[in-house]
Design a protein around this motif. Structure first.
Motif, mmCIF file in Angstrom:
data_model
loop_
_atom_site.group_PDB
_atom_site.id
_atom_site.type_symbol
_atom_site.label_atom_id
_atom_site.label_comp_id
_atom_site.label_asym_id
_atom_site.label_seq_id
_atom_site.Cartn_x
_atom_site.Cartn_y
_atom_site.Cartn_z
ATOM 1 N N VAL A 3 0.732 -1.168 -0.256
ATOM 2 C CA VAL A 3 -0.008 0.061 -0.020
ATOM 3 C C VAL A 3 0.890 1.351 0.017
ATOM 4 O O VAL A 3 1.853 1.342 0.891
ATOM 5 N N VAL A 4 0.973 2.020 -1.004
ATOM 6 C CA VAL A 4 1.494 3.220 -1.272
ATOM 7 C C VAL A 4 0.766 4.331 -1.439
ATOM 8 O O VAL A 4 -0.214 4.401 -2.232
ATOM 9 N N GLU A 5 1.306 5.504 -1.337
ATOM 10 C CA GLU A 5 0.643 6.878 -1.736
ATOM 11 C C GLU A 5 0.743 6.984 -3.359
ATOM 12 O O GLU A 5 1.592 6.258 -4.192
ATOM 13 N N VAL A 6 -0.536 7.619 -3.842
ATOM 14 C CA VAL A 6 -0.479 8.019 -5.095
ATOM 15 C C VAL A 6 0.492 9.460 -5.158
ATOM 16 O O VAL A 6 0.506 10.030 -4.279
ATOM 17 N N PRO A 7 1.588 9.238 -6.239
ATOM 18 C CA PRO A 7 2.808 10.140 -6.351
ATOM 19 C C PRO A 7 2.071 11.797 -5.931
ATOM 20 O O PRO A 7 1.036 12.033 -6.725
ATOM 21 N N GLY A 8 2.818 12.266 -4.928
ATOM 22 C CA GLY A 8 2.569 13.591 -4.455
ATOM 23 C C GLY A 8 1.130 14.001 -3.504
ATOM 24 O O GLY A 8 1.023 15.159 -3.376
ATOM 25 N N ALA A 9 0.341 12.785 -3.458
ATOM 26 C CA ALA A 9 -0.686 13.039 -2.683
ATOM 27 C C ALA A 9 -0.549 13.621 -1.220
ATOM 28 O O ALA A 9 -1.214 14.704 -0.865
ATOM 29 N N PRO A 10 0.526 12.933 -0.417
ATOM 30 C CA PRO A 10 0.420 13.603 1.055
ATOM 31 C C PRO A 10 0.855 15.229 0.691
ATOM 32 O O PRO A 10 0.236 16.121 1.798
ATOM 33 N N ALA A 11 1.708 15.732 -0.174
ATOM 34 C CA ALA A 11 2.311 16.858 -0.047
ATOM 35 C C ALA A 11 0.973 17.864 -0.483
ATOM 36 O O ALA A 11 0.850 18.931 -0.029
ATOM 37 N N PHE A 12 0.412 17.335 -1.600
ATOM 38 C CA PHE A 12 -0.758 18.132 -1.998
ATOM 39 C C PHE A 12 -1.764 18.421 -1.062
ATOM 40 O O PHE A 12 -2.302 19.488 -0.721
ATOM 41 N N LEU A 13 -2.065 17.312 -0.039
ATOM 42 C CA LEU A 13 -3.082 17.524 0.820
ATOM 43 C C LEU A 13 -2.871 18.506 1.818
ATOM 44 O O LEU A 13 -3.564 19.377 2.497
ATOM 45 N N LYS A 14 -1.281 18.312 2.182
ATOM 46 C CA LYS A 14 -0.859 19.430 3.246
ATOM 47 C C LYS A 14 -0.956 21.001 2.730
ATOM 48 O O LYS A 14 -1.056 21.882 3.518
ATOM 49 N N ARG A 15 -1.083 21.318 1.346
ATOM 50 C CA ARG A 15 -1.167 22.538 0.980
ATOM 51 C C ARG A 15 -2.841 23.120 1.184
ATOM 52 O O ARG A 15 -3.147 24.100 0.766
ATOM 53 N N LEU A 16 -3.704 22.292 1.469
ATOM 54 C CA LEU A 16 -5.143 22.484 1.596
ATOM 55 C C LEU A 16 -5.496 23.138 2.871
ATOM 56 O O LEU A 16 -4.849 22.543 3.932
#
Length: 221
Positions: A87-100
């Motif tokens: 189980v892995v992140e979709v690339p860039g998802a964690p960083a994108f969510l932190k911007r919201l």
């Protein structure tokens, strides 16, 4: 490759989880393959039908004699909680969510809460203030009630939201709720035919927040 982002602004973003923020296909298909074989199903035909919907709905849809759909779904969930290998992140998802803005996004998943949190932890996805899971609705996707509930909890209308989805059932749920839909194709093996905007992953994607709190997707420079 250039990405065509929607020009509209939104009060909230609503995210499906599996296939949209994280990739759990390997673990999911391992467990469901074993279940399908135990129940005499054609694995190749069965596996494409499991994504984006609640386990209890998937089991019930098979109409297997003597099978308690709720009990089977609970056992499958226990197995999925134990097995998060791959189980892995979709690339860039964690960083994108932190911007919201933290009060302007939610996760809306067909998974039960315990499984959702386990997979999110494995993939490094932060828990939002609002989550809608399998236990929160009586009818799962493609029924729109999950997205309508998430919008209500964020104190906006679904029409003010952008839904991020990967599976047909979830896309239909977002449409039925009246939201705009962004199709995330990170886990797709074939091109998607859709009128909705598409996003391969979240790398290079940012968000602009206006003074009134409305959000618009943007590309990072």
């Amino acid at each position: 490759m250039s990405v065509e982002l929607p020009s509209a602004s939104y009060r909230a973003f609503l995210f499906d989880m599996d296939g949209t923020l994280l990739n759990s296909i390997a673990a999911t298909e391992r467990i469901w393959t074993r279940w399908a074989l135990r129940n005499g199903l054609d694995v190749a035909k069965f596996l494409p039908t499991i994504h984006g919907v609640r386990a209890v709905d998937t089991v019930a849809r098979q109409r297997l004699p003597g099978v308690d759909a709720q009990a089977e779904a609970e056992q499958l969930t226990r197995e999925e909680i134990e097995d998060v290998d791959g189980v892995v992140e979709v690339p860039g998802a964690p960083a994108f969510l932190k911007r919201l803005p933290p009060t302007q996004w939610a996760i809306v998943t067909s998974a039960p809460m315990a499984l959702a949190l386990r997979r999110m932890e494995a993939a490094g996805i932060a828990r939002p203030d609002v989550m809608v899971t399998a236990e929160d609705v009586s009818a799962g996707k493609p029924n729109p009630s999950c997205y309508l509930l998430a919008a209500q909890r964020l104190q906006v209308t679904a029409q003010q939201c952008l839904v991020f989805e990967d599976a047909e059932a979830g896309i239909k749920a977002g449409e039925a709720a009246g939201a705009d839909v962004m199709v995330v194709t990170a886990t797709h093996t074939h091109p998607v035919v859709t009128l909705h905007s598409q996003l391969a992953d979240y790398q290079g994607i940012g968000v602009e927040v206006d003074e009134d709190g409305s959000m618009r997707l943007s590309t990072l420079r």
